[in-house]
Enzyme design. Structure first.
Site, mmCIF file in Angstrom:
data_model
loop_
_atom_site.group_PDB
_atom_site.id
_atom_site.type_symbol
_atom_site.label_atom_id
_atom_site.label_comp_id
_atom_site.label_asym_id
_atom_site.label_seq_id
_atom_site.Cartn_x
_atom_site.Cartn_y
_atom_site.Cartn_z
ATOM 1 N N CYS A 9 54.451 7.447 -35.612
ATOM 2 C CA CYS A 9 55.144 8.395 -35.205
ATOM 3 C C CYS A 9 54.325 9.117 -33.925
ATOM 4 O O CYS A 9 53.830 8.308 -33.451
ATOM 5 C CB CYS A 9 55.385 9.426 -36.386
ATOM 6 S SG CYS A 9 53.648 10.248 -36.949
ATOM 7 N N ASN A 12 50.627 10.967 -35.580
ATOM 8 C CA ASN A 12 49.947 10.377 -36.815
ATOM 9 C C ASN A 12 49.281 11.411 -37.470
ATOM 10 O O ASN A 12 48.372 11.353 -37.961
ATOM 11 C CB ASN A 12 49.048 9.467 -35.911
ATOM 12 C CG ASN A 12 48.515 8.561 -37.175
ATOM 13 O OD1 ASN A 12 47.397 7.917 -37.034
ATOM 14 N ND2 ASN A 12 49.246 8.135 -38.161
ATOM 15 N N CYS A 14 51.919 13.591 -39.680
ATOM 16 C CA CYS A 14 53.042 13.726 -40.617
ATOM 17 C C CYS A 14 53.550 12.609 -41.213
ATOM 18 O O CYS A 14 53.270 12.137 -42.219
ATOM 19 C CB CYS A 14 54.023 14.764 -39.980
ATOM 20 S SG CYS A 14 53.423 16.474 -39.470
ATOM 21 N N ARG A 15 54.636 12.265 -40.405
ATOM 22 C CA ARG A 15 55.364 11.016 -40.828
ATOM 23 C C ARG A 15 54.911 9.871 -41.079
ATOM 24 O O ARG A 15 54.759 9.142 -42.237
ATOM 25 C CB ARG A 15 56.711 10.882 -40.050
ATOM 26 C CG ARG A 15 57.519 12.066 -39.828
ATOM 27 C CD ARG A 15 58.663 11.870 -38.802
ATOM 28 N NE ARG A 15 58.005 11.978 -37.461
ATOM 29 C CZ ARG A 15 58.627 11.594 -36.389
ATOM 30 N NH1 ARG A 15 60.076 11.404 -36.353
ATOM 31 N NH2 ARG A 15 58.217 11.659 -35.144
ATOM 32 N N SER A 16 54.027 9.246 -40.078
ATOM 33 C CA SER A 16 53.472 7.906 -40.355
ATOM 34 C C SER A 16 52.274 7.917 -41.144
ATOM 35 O O SER A 16 52.338 7.015 -41.945
ATOM 36 C CB SER A 16 53.011 7.303 -39.000
ATOM 37 O OG SER A 16 52.175 8.314 -38.152
ATOM 38 N N ASP A 126 60.717 15.120 -37.995
ATOM 39 C CA ASP A 126 59.585 15.181 -37.754
ATOM 40 C C ASP A 126 59.362 16.720 -38.694
ATOM 41 O O ASP A 126 59.674 17.802 -38.175
ATOM 42 C CB ASP A 126 59.199 15.437 -36.511
ATOM 43 C CG ASP A 126 57.759 15.457 -36.240
ATOM 44 O OD1 ASP A 126 57.094 15.867 -37.245
ATOM 45 O OD2 ASP A 126 57.142 15.100 -35.168
#
Length: 156
Positions: A9, A12, A14-16, A126
């Site tokens: 993301c 690095n 939140c999402r990933s 995000d």
């Protein structure tokens, strides 16, 4: 040799890392931890060395999913050779990944929600900006289940 998956993301945090933690949990539950290696990275360098975002940590804690030892790192050109599959959380990430790893990279690069054909979204929103970690978690869970199914078939 293990099949190597990298979730990417923007920062690095939140999402990933959420996808890394959820996918690791799914892989371990399936008994495939020796066959599949998992990591995450960001296209930007703002959060290098930092743990996942507080919202991601809180959600993963609530779901009893470990993120122990995870800290942000930036995508490197050599990741295009180290990993078999690089999973972008959105279209901008996908474009930045392709630019960073170069045209001769061996890794397959896909957008995360491409493995969820019935998804109304193409990008994982995000939560750093939306604040909606639950929405991101639901999408990550669906994507991780479908991705594991896809990888299991390729390993068979």
């Amino acid at each position: 040799m293990a099949y190597r998956v990298l979730f990417v993301c923007l920062g690095n945090i939140c999402r990933s890392p959420m996808a890394e933690a959820v996918f690791r949990e799914r892989v371990n539950a399936a008994g495939l931890q020796e066959a599949i290696e998992i990591d995450s990275a960001g296209t930007g360098d703002w959060h290098i060395g930092k743990p996942p975002h507080e919202g991601t940590r809180r959600l993963l804690d609530d779901k009893k999913i470990s993120y122990a030892g995870m800290c942000a790192r930036q995508l490197k050109p050599e990741d295009g050779r180290r990993f078999d599959l690089i999973v972008a959380m959105d279209g901008n990430n996908e474009r930045d990944i392709r630019a960073a790893i170069g045209a001769d990279a061996e890794a397959e690069v896909i957008r995360f929600l491409s493995v969820v054909p019935d998804s109304k979204l193409q990008d994982v929103p995000d939560p750093y900006y939306t604040g909606d970690f639950e929405e991101t978690y639901a999408l990550v869970c669906e994507g991780c289940d479908r991705l594991l199914e896809r990888i299991r078939q390729s390993l068979a």
